[in-house]
Motif scaffolding. Structure first.
Motif, PDB file in Angstrom:
ATOM      1  N   SER A  56      27.777  -6.785 -12.970  1.00  0.00           N
ATOM      2  CA  SER A  56      28.964  -6.405 -13.734  1.00  0.00           C
ATOM      3  C   SER A  56      30.143  -6.181 -12.793  1.00  0.00           C
ATOM      4  CB  SER A  56      28.684  -5.122 -14.514  1.00  0.00           C
ATOM      5  OG  SER A  56      28.612  -4.009 -13.607  1.00  0.00           O
ATOM      6  N   VAL A  57      31.296  -5.967 -13.384  1.00  0.00           N
ATOM      7  CA  VAL A  57      32.433  -5.512 -12.593  1.00  0.00           C
ATOM      8  C   VAL A  57      32.168  -4.066 -12.194  1.00  0.00           C
ATOM      9  CG1 VAL A  57      34.040  -7.069 -13.716  1.00  0.00           C
ATOM     10  CG2 VAL A  57      33.673  -4.779 -14.660  1.00  0.00           C
ATOM     11  N   ALA A  58      32.821  -3.601 -11.159  1.00  0.00           N
ATOM     12  CA  ALA A  58      32.603  -2.230 -10.680  1.00  0.00           C
ATOM     13  C   ALA A  58      33.124  -1.215 -11.692  1.00  0.00           C
ATOM     14  CB  ALA A  58      33.296  -2.034  -9.345  1.00  0.00           C
ATOM     15  N   SER A  59      32.478  -0.060 -11.734  1.00  0.00           N
ATOM     16  CA  SER A  59      32.922   1.028 -12.604  1.00  0.00           C
ATOM     17  C   SER A  59      34.222   1.627 -12.082  1.00  0.00           C
ATOM     18  CB  SER A  59      31.853   2.117 -12.640  1.00  0.00           C
ATOM     19  OG  SER A  59      31.769   2.750 -11.360  1.00  0.00           O
ATOM     20  N   GLU A  60      34.793   2.492 -12.895  1.00  0.00           N
ATOM     21  CA  GLU A  60      35.913   3.275 -12.394  1.00  0.00           C
ATOM     22  C   GLU A  60      35.422   4.215 -11.287  1.00  0.00           C
ATOM     23  OE1 GLU A  60      37.942   5.388 -15.431  1.00  0.00           O
ATOM     24  OE2 GLU A  60      38.325   3.616 -16.668  1.00  0.00           O
ATOM     25  N   GLU A  61      36.277   4.465 -10.309  1.00  0.00           N
ATOM     26  CA  GLU A  61      35.903   5.297  -9.164  1.00  0.00           C
ATOM     27  C   GLU A  61      35.888   6.778  -9.550  1.00  0.00           C
ATOM     28  OE1 GLU A  61      37.348   4.529  -4.866  1.00  0.00           O
ATOM     29  OE2 GLU A  61      38.702   6.031  -5.673  1.00  0.00           O
ATOM     30  N   VAL A  62      34.872   7.505  -9.029  1.00  0.00           N
ATOM     31  CA  VAL A  62      34.840   8.946  -9.186  1.00  0.00           C
ATOM     32  C   VAL A  62      34.910   9.568  -7.794  1.00  0.00           C
ATOM     33  CG1 VAL A  62      32.306   9.088  -9.177  1.00  0.00           C
ATOM     34  CG2 VAL A  62      33.655  10.917 -10.217  1.00  0.00           C
ATOM     35  N   ILE A  63      35.715  10.618  -7.644  1.00  0.00           N
ATOM     36  CA  ILE A  63      35.922  11.259  -6.344  1.00  0.00           C
ATOM     37  C   ILE A  63      35.219  12.615  -6.328  1.00  0.00           C
ATOM     38  CG2 ILE A  63      37.628  12.111  -4.696  1.00  0.00           C
ATOM     39  CD1 ILE A  63      39.633  10.144  -5.918  1.00  0.00           C
ATOM     40  N   VAL A  64      34.428  12.843  -5.263  1.00  0.00           N
ATOM     41  CA  VAL A  64      33.647  14.079  -5.156  1.00  0.00           C
ATOM     42  C   VAL A  64      33.907  14.704  -3.792  1.00  0.00           C
ATOM     43  CG1 VAL A  64      31.349  15.103  -5.227  1.00  0.00           C
ATOM     44  CG2 VAL A  64      31.860  13.075  -6.616  1.00  0.00           C
ATOM     45  N   THR A  65      34.101  16.029  -3.764  1.00  0.00           N
ATOM     46  CA  THR A  65      34.205  16.765  -2.508  1.00  0.00           C
ATOM     47  C   THR A  65      33.023  17.731  -2.410  1.00  0.00           C
ATOM     48  OG1 THR A  65      36.612  16.622  -2.489  1.00  0.00           O
ATOM     49  CG2 THR A  65      35.598  18.303  -1.087  1.00  0.00           C
ATOM     50  N   THR A  66      32.232  17.597  -1.367  1.00  0.00           N
ATOM     51  CA  THR A  66      31.064  18.458  -1.197  1.00  0.00           C
ATOM     52  C   THR A  66      31.482  19.884  -0.841  1.00  0.00           C
ATOM     53  OG1 THR A  66      30.906  17.642   1.065  1.00  0.00           O
ATOM     54  CG2 THR A  66      29.466  16.626  -0.560  1.00  0.00           C
ATOM     55  N   LEU A  67      30.574  20.835  -1.061  1.00  0.00           N
ATOM     56  CA  LEU A  67      30.848  22.251  -0.838  1.00  0.00           C
ATOM     57  C   LEU A  67      30.694  22.626   0.639  1.00  0.00           C
ATOM     58  CD1 LEU A  67      28.946  23.754  -3.914  1.00  0.00           C
ATOM     59  CD2 LEU A  67      31.342  23.047  -3.747  1.00  0.00           C
ATOM     60  N   PRO A  68      31.207  23.818   1.031  1.00  0.00           N
ATOM     61  CA  PRO A  68      31.035  24.273   2.418  1.00  0.00           C
ATOM     62  C   PRO A  68      29.565  24.459   2.762  1.00  0.00           C
ATOM     63  CG  PRO A  68      32.740  25.528   1.313  1.00  0.00           C
ATOM     64  CD  PRO A  68      32.064  24.717   0.249  1.00  0.00           C
ATOM     65  N   LEU A  69      29.247  24.377   4.040  1.00  0.00           N
ATOM     66  CA  LEU A  69      27.885  24.492   4.539  1.00  0.00           C
ATOM     67  C   LEU A  69      27.294  25.870   4.217  1.00  0.00           C
ATOM     68  CD1 LEU A  69      25.574  23.251   6.247  1.00  0.00           C
ATOM     69  CD2 LEU A  69      26.645  24.302   8.244  1.00  0.00           C
ATOM     70  N   THR A  70      26.066  25.876   3.719  1.00  0.00           N
ATOM     71  CA  THR A  70      25.323  27.118   3.494  1.00  0.00           C
ATOM     72  C   THR A  70      24.063  27.101   4.342  1.00  0.00           C
ATOM     73  OG1 THR A  70      24.163  26.122   1.611  1.00  0.00           O
ATOM     74  CG2 THR A  70      26.167  27.360   1.141  1.00  0.00           C
ATOM     75  N   LYS A  71      23.544  28.283   4.659  1.00  0.00           N
ATOM     76  CA  LYS A  71      22.352  28.381   5.486  1.00  0.00           C
ATOM     77  C   LYS A  71      21.147  27.817   4.732  1.00  0.00           C
ATOM     78  CE  LYS A  71      19.491  31.581   8.141  1.00  0.00           C
ATOM     79  NZ  LYS A  71      19.259  33.002   8.534  1.00  0.00           N
ATOM     80  N   ASP A  72      20.373  26.995   5.436  1.00  0.00           N
ATOM     81  CA  ASP A  72      19.192  26.374   4.834  1.00  0.00           C
ATOM     82  C   ASP A  72      17.973  27.267   5.030  1.00  0.00           C
ATOM     83  OD1 ASP A  72      17.244  24.724   3.837  1.00  0.00           O
ATOM     84  OD2 ASP A  72      17.195  23.392   5.575  1.00  0.00           O
ATOM     85  N   THR A  73      17.422  27.783   3.956  1.00  0.00           N
ATOM     86  CA  THR A  73      16.218  28.614   4.030  1.00  0.00           C
ATOM     87  C   THR A  73      15.063  28.006   3.237  1.00  0.00           C
ATOM     88  OG1 THR A  73      16.937  29.916   2.122  1.00  0.00           O
ATOM     89  CG2 THR A  73      17.582  30.719   4.303  1.00  0.00           C
ATOM     90  N   GLU A  74      15.270  26.783   2.746  1.00  0.00           N
ATOM     91  CA  GLU A  74      14.255  26.135   1.915  1.00  0.00           C
ATOM     92  C   GLU A  74      13.308  25.295   2.766  1.00  0.00           C
ATOM     93  OE1 GLU A  74      14.093  22.878  -1.726  1.00  0.00           O
ATOM     94  OE2 GLU A  74      15.864  24.155  -1.472  1.00  0.00           O
ATOM     95  N   SER A  75      12.018  25.534   2.639  1.00  0.00           N
ATOM     96  CA  SER A  75      11.013  24.794   3.408  1.00  0.00           C
ATOM     97  C   SER A  75      10.744  23.429   2.778  1.00  0.00           C
ATOM     98  CB  SER A  75       9.703  25.584   3.469  1.00  0.00           C
ATOM     99  OG  SER A  75       9.879  26.793   4.157  1.00  0.00           O
ATOM    100  N   PRO A  76      10.352  22.449   3.589  1.00  0.00           N
ATOM    101  CA  PRO A  76       9.958  21.150   3.024  1.00  0.00           C
ATOM    102  C   PRO A  76       8.681  21.292   2.198  1.00  0.00           C
ATOM    103  CG  PRO A  76      10.328  21.016   5.408  1.00  0.00           C
ATOM    104  CD  PRO A  76      10.279  22.468   5.053  1.00  0.00           C
TER     105      PRO A  76
END
Length: 495
Positions: A292-312
Motif C-alpha cells: 500500500s501507500v505509506a500511512s500518515e506519519e505519527v510523531i512520538v517522543t519517549t519519556l525521560p530515563l527511569t531506573k531499571d529494577t525489572e529482572s529478565p
C-alpha cells in the motif's frame, strides 16, 4: 499434490512395520523441515517405508532418518552451502551425508504446483529463535541436469520474525512465479537468530501456470495510534488493512527506515532511546507482495530515563544439541526484558562455569560417563538477574575405547542375539534389525545394569531402568511415553 499419496503410504506402512520406527525419525532432537509441500529429505524419510531402509539410504542418504538436520552456515546466497552442495547443506554439519546433492531432470520425485500464492508449512522438532525465512526458486532457463548453484536461484519471498522461537510461525504464504513452467527447485531457508546456522530445504516441483497475476495493492483503513510510550518502548496499533486477496502483514518504518514487520495490526518498538523524537509510518503488504501507500506519519517522543529494577524472564527450553565423552553443547530459548538482556550465566552442579551473549554454550573438559546438572540464568544491563531455568540432567558418553565388542553400524544388518556397543553401553538385538538406533528402538535390549536417559519414543519393558531429571526409575511393565515421576508405571529407585 503428488506428495499426498506418499504421505499416506508412509503412514500405512509405518503401521505395519511398527509405530516406534516411524516416530523415531519424526522426533529426533534436531530441528525442522518443510512438511507441505514435502521437501526432498522429508520425501526420502517417507519413501523408506515403501522401498525399504537400504534402498532409500542409497537414493537419499542419511537424511531419511533425520530430515530435520539439513543444517549449514547461514548467509545464503552470498554465503552458506557451496555450489553443488546446496540440497544437503554440505552434509548438514556432519549430521547427514551429501547424497541429496545428486541432480538431474529425473532424479527426484516432483510435486505439481500452480504458480501464484502457495502455502509452505514447516515441522519444527526444536523451534529455535528465528530471524527470517527466505524462499528461492530456480531461474528461467536453469539446467536441471547440472549441480545446483547459488546463481541458479532467485528470491521469491521472505517471512520475517521477531527473534522468538519459531513454534508460533508454522505456515508462510509465498507467491510462486507464474512466468515459468515445468521442473523447478524451490529452496526454503530458515535462519536461526542466535546461532551462525540456518536450515536448508529443497522442494522439487512441476510448475503449472495459467498466467493470472494479482496486481491490486491493499488499502490502509486509518491512522496509526500510539498505545503506550515509556523511556525505552513505543507501542503502536492501527486498523486492519483491506485487500482483494488478503493481507500478509505490515512493514513498519521509523524515521524513513524499515525497522520490522508484523502480521498483526500492532507493533512494539524497543530499540529506542529516552527523551528522543521518532517518526513512524506503516505499509500494508498483501499475499502477492503488493504494498500500500505509506500511512500518515505519527510523531512520538519517549519519556525521560527511569531506573531499571525489572529482572529478565528465566530462560526456557534448556536442552542439549550434542553430548560427547568430554563435552555438552547446550541451547535455550532467549529471555525477555523491558530493556534488553546483557548476557546469560551457565551453571553446572550449582556453580557458575561461564557466561555468553548467545543462547548456546559448550561445556568442555568433562569426564566420560558422568552425570551433570545444568541451569541457565539471564542478566540485563542494570545487573538485574533472572530466576534460573529448569534443571537439565545430562550424562556424558561413556569411554568405550577399552571395551570389547563391535560398535553399532547403521548400515549393517543384525539378527537376534548379536551384541553391539553404542555410546559406551552394550545392547543385544532382539530380532532382525537394520538402522534402528539402539538407545531409541525396541529392537535392542540394554545389557548393562546402567540407566540411560529416558526417551519418550522408546518402548520399555518391566525392569528397564532410565534416568529422568537426575533420578533413576524402573519400569513395572511395558510402557512408552509415560513420564517417570508422573506415572505409576515407574518406580523411583535412586534419587
Amino acid at each position: 499434490m503428488n506428495w499426498t499419496s506418499t504421505v499416506l503410504k508412509g503412514l500405512l506402512t509405518a503401521g505395519v512395520f511398527g509405530l516406534g520406527a516411524w516416530l523415531s525419525a519424526e522426533v529426533a532432537s534436531a530441528h525442522g523441515y518443510i512438511e507441505k509441500p514435502a521437501s526432498r529429505g522429508y520425501i526420502g524419510s517417507l519413501e523408506k517405508q515403501e522401498i525399504g531402509w537400504q534402498s532409500a539410504l542409497e537414493k537419499y542418504g542419511r537424511v531419511i532418518d533425520s530430515p530435520q538436520s539439513v543444517e549449514g552456515p547461514k548467509g545464503f546466497p552470498e554465503a552458506g552451502p557451496a555450489d553443488g552442495h546446496i540440497a544437503s547443506a554440505g552434509g548438514g554439519l556432519g549430521q547427514i551425508d551429501q547424497v541429496m546433492d545428486r541432480q538431474s531432470a529425473d532424479a527426484w520425485k516432483k510435486q505439481d504446483m500452480r504458480g501464484g500464492l502457495n502455502t509452505f508449512t514447516w515441522k519444527y522438532t526444536a523451534p529455535h529463535a528465528t530471524s527470517i525465512w527466505h524462499y528461492y526458486i530456480t531461474k528461467k532457463g536453469w539446467d536441471p541436469n547440472s549441480p545446483l548453484e547459488r546463481s541458479d536461484f532467485e528470491l521469491i519471498g521472505t517471512e520475517t520474525h521477531d527473534g522468538t522461537p519459531a513454534s508460533n510461525n508454522l505456515t508462510h504464504k509465498i507467491n510462486v512465479p507464474t512466468d515459468r513452467s515445468g521442473y523447478h527447485v524451490i529452496l526454503g531457508v530458515w535462519d536461526v537468530a542466535d546461532t551462525p546456522n540456518a536450515f536448508y530445504n529443497v522442494i522439487d516441483v512441476n510448475l503449472i501456470n495459467d498466467g493470472l497475476v494479482d496486481t491490486e495493492a491493499p488499502s490502509l483503513s486509518g491512522p496509526i495510534e500510539v498505545s503506550h510510550v515509556s523511556d525505552r518502548k513505543v507501542m503502536l496499533k492501527w486498523q486492519e488493512a483491506t485487500d482483494n486477496a488478503g493481507i500478509k502483514g505490515y512493514d513498519i518504518y521509523r524515521n524513513g527506515q524499515k525497522i520490522g514487520s508484523t502480521a498483526q495490526a500492532f507493533y512494539t518498538d524497543t530499540d529506542v532511546m529516552p527523551e528522543t523524537e521518532y517518526h513512524y509510518t506503516i505499509k500494508a503488504i498483501d499475499l502477492s507482495g503488493n504494498e500500500s501507500v505509506a500511512s500518515e506519519e505519527v510523531i512520538v517522543t519517549t519519556l525521560p530515563l527511569t531506573k531499571d529494577t525489572e529482572s529478565p524472564s528465566a530462560p526456557t527450553g534448556l536442552h542439549t544439541m550434542k553430548v560427547t565423552e568430554s563435552s555438552v553443547s547446550l541451547m535455550w530459548t532467549a529471555s525477555e526484558d523491558n530493556v534488553g538482556v546483557k548476557e546469560y550465566l551457565i551453571y553446572r552442579d550449582g556453580k557458575q562455569i561461564g557466561t555468553t551473549v548467545n543462547t548456546y554454550y559448550e561445556d568442555k573438559g568433562l569426564q566420560p560417563g558422568t552425570r551433570y546438572s545444568y541451569t541457565v540464568s539471564s542478566r540485563d544491563e542494570a545487573e538485574n538477574l533472572s530466576l534460573p531455568s529448569s534443571h537439565l540432567e545430562v550424562t556424558t558418553v561413556k569411554d568405550d575405547s577399552n571395551a570389547s565388542g563391535e560398535k553399532w553400524n547403521a548400515a549393517k544388518v543384525y539378527t537376534a542375539g548379536m551384541v553391539v556397543l553404542f555410546n559406551g553401553y552394550e545392547y543385544e538385538a532382539k530380532y532382525w534389525t537394520q538402522g534402528n538406533q539402539p538407545d531409541s528402538s525396541d529392537a535392542w535390549k540394554l545389557l548393562s545394569e546402567a540407566s540411560v536417559e529416558w526417551n519418550p519414543q522408546k518402548p520399555y519393558l518391566g525392569g528397564d531402568k532410565v534416568t529422568y531429571k537426575g533420578h533413576v526409575y524402573e519400569a513395572k511393565w511395558w510402557t512408552m511415553g509415560s513420564i517417570p515421576g508422573a506415572s505409576e508405571i515407574w518406580i523411583l529407585v535412586e534419587k
